[in-house]
Design a protein around this motif. Sequence first.
Motif, PDB file in Angstrom:
ATOM      1  N   UNK A 578      27.003  42.832 -12.678  1.00 44.11           N
ATOM      2  CA  UNK A 578      27.425  41.551 -13.250  1.00 44.11           C
ATOM      3  C   UNK A 578      26.894  41.386 -14.666  1.00 44.11           C
ATOM      4  N   UNK A 579      25.644  41.782 -14.892  1.00 46.00           N
ATOM      5  CA  UNK A 579      25.057  41.670 -16.229  1.00 46.00           C
ATOM      6  C   UNK A 579      25.802  42.541 -17.227  1.00 46.00           C
ATOM      7  N   UNK A 580      26.278  43.701 -16.780  1.00 42.89           N
ATOM      8  CA  UNK A 580      27.023  44.581 -17.678  1.00 42.89           C
ATOM      9  C   UNK A 580      28.414  44.035 -17.976  1.00 42.89           C
ATOM     10  N   UNK A 581      29.006  43.334 -17.009  1.00 43.74           N
ATOM     11  CA  UNK A 581      30.323  42.724 -17.223  1.00 43.74           C
ATOM     12  C   UNK A 581      30.210  41.528 -18.142  1.00 43.74           C
ATOM     13  N   UNK A 582      29.303  40.619 -17.802  1.00 46.34           N
ATOM     14  CA  UNK A 582      29.099  39.401 -18.575  1.00 46.34           C
ATOM     15  C   UNK A 582      27.838  38.717 -18.040  1.00 46.34           C
ATOM     16  N   UNK A 583      26.774  38.625 -18.838  1.00 44.49           N
ATOM     17  CA  UNK A 583      25.534  38.008 -18.344  1.00 44.49           C
ATOM     18  C   UNK A 583      25.722  36.590 -17.824  1.00 44.49           C
ATOM     19  N   UNK A 584      26.698  35.850 -18.379  1.00 37.64           N
ATOM     20  CA  UNK A 584      26.955  34.496 -17.888  1.00 37.64           C
ATOM     21  C   UNK A 584      27.443  34.493 -16.444  1.00 37.64           C
ATOM     22  N   UNK A 585      28.025  35.608 -15.983  1.00 37.70           N
ATOM     23  CA  UNK A 585      28.547  35.690 -14.621  1.00 37.70           C
ATOM     24  C   UNK A 585      27.450  35.450 -13.596  1.00 37.70           C
ATOM     25  N   UNK A 586      26.219  35.807 -13.919  1.00 39.17           N
ATOM     26  CA  UNK A 586      25.112  35.656 -12.973  1.00 39.17           C
ATOM     27  C   UNK A 586      24.852  34.196 -12.611  1.00 39.17           C
ATOM     28  N   UNK A 587      25.287  33.264 -13.465  1.00 34.58           N
ATOM     29  CA  UNK A 587      25.136  31.845 -13.139  1.00 34.58           C
ATOM     30  C   UNK A 587      26.024  31.452 -11.968  1.00 34.58           C
ATOM     31  N   UNK A 588      27.073  32.236 -11.736  1.00 32.72           N
ATOM     32  CA  UNK A 588      28.047  31.911 -10.686  1.00 32.72           C
ATOM     33  C   UNK A 588      27.884  32.809  -9.463  1.00 32.72           C
ATOM     34  N   UNK A 589      27.602  34.077  -9.678  1.00 37.13           N
ATOM     35  CA  UNK A 589      27.503  35.022  -8.575  1.00 37.13           C
ATOM     36  C   UNK A 589      27.619  36.440  -9.090  1.00 37.13           C
ATOM     37  N   UNK A 590      28.381  37.259  -8.377  1.00 38.87           N
ATOM     38  CA  UNK A 590      28.561  38.660  -8.758  1.00 38.87           C
ATOM     39  C   UNK A 590      30.032  39.027  -8.639  1.00 38.87           C
ATOM     40  N   UNK A 591      30.344  40.219  -9.079  1.00 36.75           N
ATOM     41  CA  UNK A 591      31.719  40.702  -8.990  1.00 36.75           C
ATOM     42  C   UNK A 591      32.186  40.718  -7.544  1.00 36.75           C
ATOM     43  N   UNK A 592      33.481  40.439  -7.339  1.00 37.14           N
ATOM     44  CA  UNK A 592      34.028  40.339  -5.993  1.00 37.14           C
ATOM     45  C   UNK A 592      33.907  41.604  -5.171  1.00 37.14           C
ATOM     46  N   UNK A 593      33.774  42.764  -5.824  1.00 37.63           N
ATOM     47  CA  UNK A 593      33.670  44.013  -5.065  1.00 37.63           C
ATOM     48  C   UNK A 593      32.371  44.093  -4.268  1.00 37.63           C
TER      49      UNK A 593
END
Length: 652
Positions: A578-593
């Motif tokens: 998630x951090x490699x995709x977008x660090x802001x994503x960690x505020x919501x969760x992780x990738x759906x996979x």
Amino acid sequence: MTLALIGIAALTNVSAQDEVPRFEPTDCHFETEKPLEDVDCGELVVWENREDHEEGTLRLAVAIMRSTAGDPEPDPLVYLAGGPGGRSVYHIPRWVEGQFWSRLREKRDLVFYDQRGTGYSDPDFCDELDQILYTTRFLGLEPEEAMARRVEAAQECREKMLAKGIDFSAYNSQSSARDLSDLRRALGYQQWNLFGISYGSRLALTAMREAPSGIRSVILDSTSPPNVRLWVESPGALARSLERVFEQCAADKACRGDYPDLEADFHTWLDRLEQDPVELEMEDTARFPEGRLVVDRSLAVGGVFRGLYNQRFPSILPLLVRGGGQKGGHVWRALAERMVRMPGQNSRGLNLSVECYEVAPFNPKGKLESARREYPRLGVILEQRNRHPECDVWHDERADLSIFEPIRSDLPTFILGGEFDPVTPPDYGRLVAETLPNSTFVEVPAHGHAVSPRTDCTRKLLSRFLDDPGRELDTSCVAELPSLSFVTDVHLSRGVYPVARSIQQGPGIPVFAGAGLIGLVLLSGVVGWPIGALVGRYRGSSTSVVSGLQRSSRSAAALAALLALILAAGLLFAIRDAASINPFLLAFGVSGEFEWIFYLPWVIAVLTIVTVFAAVLAWRQQWWSRGHRIHYSLVAGACVVFLAVTASLGLI
């Protein structure tokens, strides 16, 4: 004769020491664990008021990163910080190791200085002013009360500065442009290159008009022209940035599928926050006064405005619209901890001095009200951008209209603007380019504010421009930069960010030791019992009903331990992804996979119940040896603790 020469030399030395402007080498103002190599520091001594020397002098902090080249170019690059009021010299220990600055110093010196009234330079405007002006917005106050607090803070600081003899007329872009010219001559450079980001670009433009001598070339990143009504146009600039995000979501199949009408959802979300704000308790009382954060419409609009500075933010804006409501307090807490800076990093005294002098006159109150009416949904941004109430009590120095004329110059200029920049949109760069005939402008796609350090393409363009400013610049690499990619396939979990933050900050010794101990006990259950079962089978152990129940109990415990270890490892991989995709994503969760990870706690819970029941049975019926029973109980206990921690983090 000898005495006469000594006397002349002494007089010359005294004269040099009294000369203004002058540069005096000093120890560096910042502290480091070890001295920085090839970094020289000093202070530029200038008159506070060049027309009235009775007001005394100011000392401006300077740091020079010496070029790593054996034979550096004679024209250094001088960096002009944003704000106004942003500090520069403070960041040298971090920047000296950075890839961006390291690349630029391969050929020439890099000069950094703190503008008068900010950072380590004189004067020291009230430290508490930034604390009040910046953090008041987080308290959810009524606009009138919030404004009253800001005005009172500005008035109190003004009185303190007047008592120190500060001349407010000496703190503006024209004065700082002349400081720049003084610095170049004092350092002995015949020419140099200006590099300004945000407000720094306005200072560079002012220098091009007020003190162009010795300027070889200019780089303007996220341009703030003097002939733009920055406050009045802020709602429109924000609306334009949002419109681009909405349009690109509609053009993206995955985003359009999840958010068929993102614009409508966005404004509905703001309306809900206006009616039902989110109030959070915050541990950090330095950034969040009274230990709370109130997310209402005004703060949400301001947060989005600030978020669009960052190239990572637009791709998660749809997620924020969906998850940043009453049940999304964890999202706001995570975003606030990531985005809200520590007060004291910006000189609000200089900020007010400059903006009241050269921005307020060009943004009359009547036009501000017109802008509010034109953009009723986003007009609340004016509450944060409009400085008129503070200016009314700060000082009465106002620039005449000549300062708002476009900058006209033949100096070679490279201009950059980010596609989603809500404060200095790309059109500002284009506007400046119209009156700079030797300029090149590029709009950097999918980026926001301060774009030059963000991509390999823009970094190369800066280097090529500095190598030969008069040569036509090949900007074709900009067209090859990727467009905005939305983050849509997401598993939402409020427990991901606390784990990610703990990893980033580094767990304390007790936590590390506890986690290590639990991990070892779980691992012993995974590895030890299967080996023991194989040895027992090889030796021909009994296959009675009791031994079969015992084997089943061990298998349940081993499987629970194994799944717990898989969950821990999988979560670490998911966070890294998630951090490699977008660090802001960690505020919501992780990738759906990685969604499967979050089903494991329930399976572990069932197996743990079985294991705990078996542990009790093992002690009652004297299964195995005492040592084996103790080991089994430890594994059961480790599973219970693991589940408790998992639940406390919100991963269940």
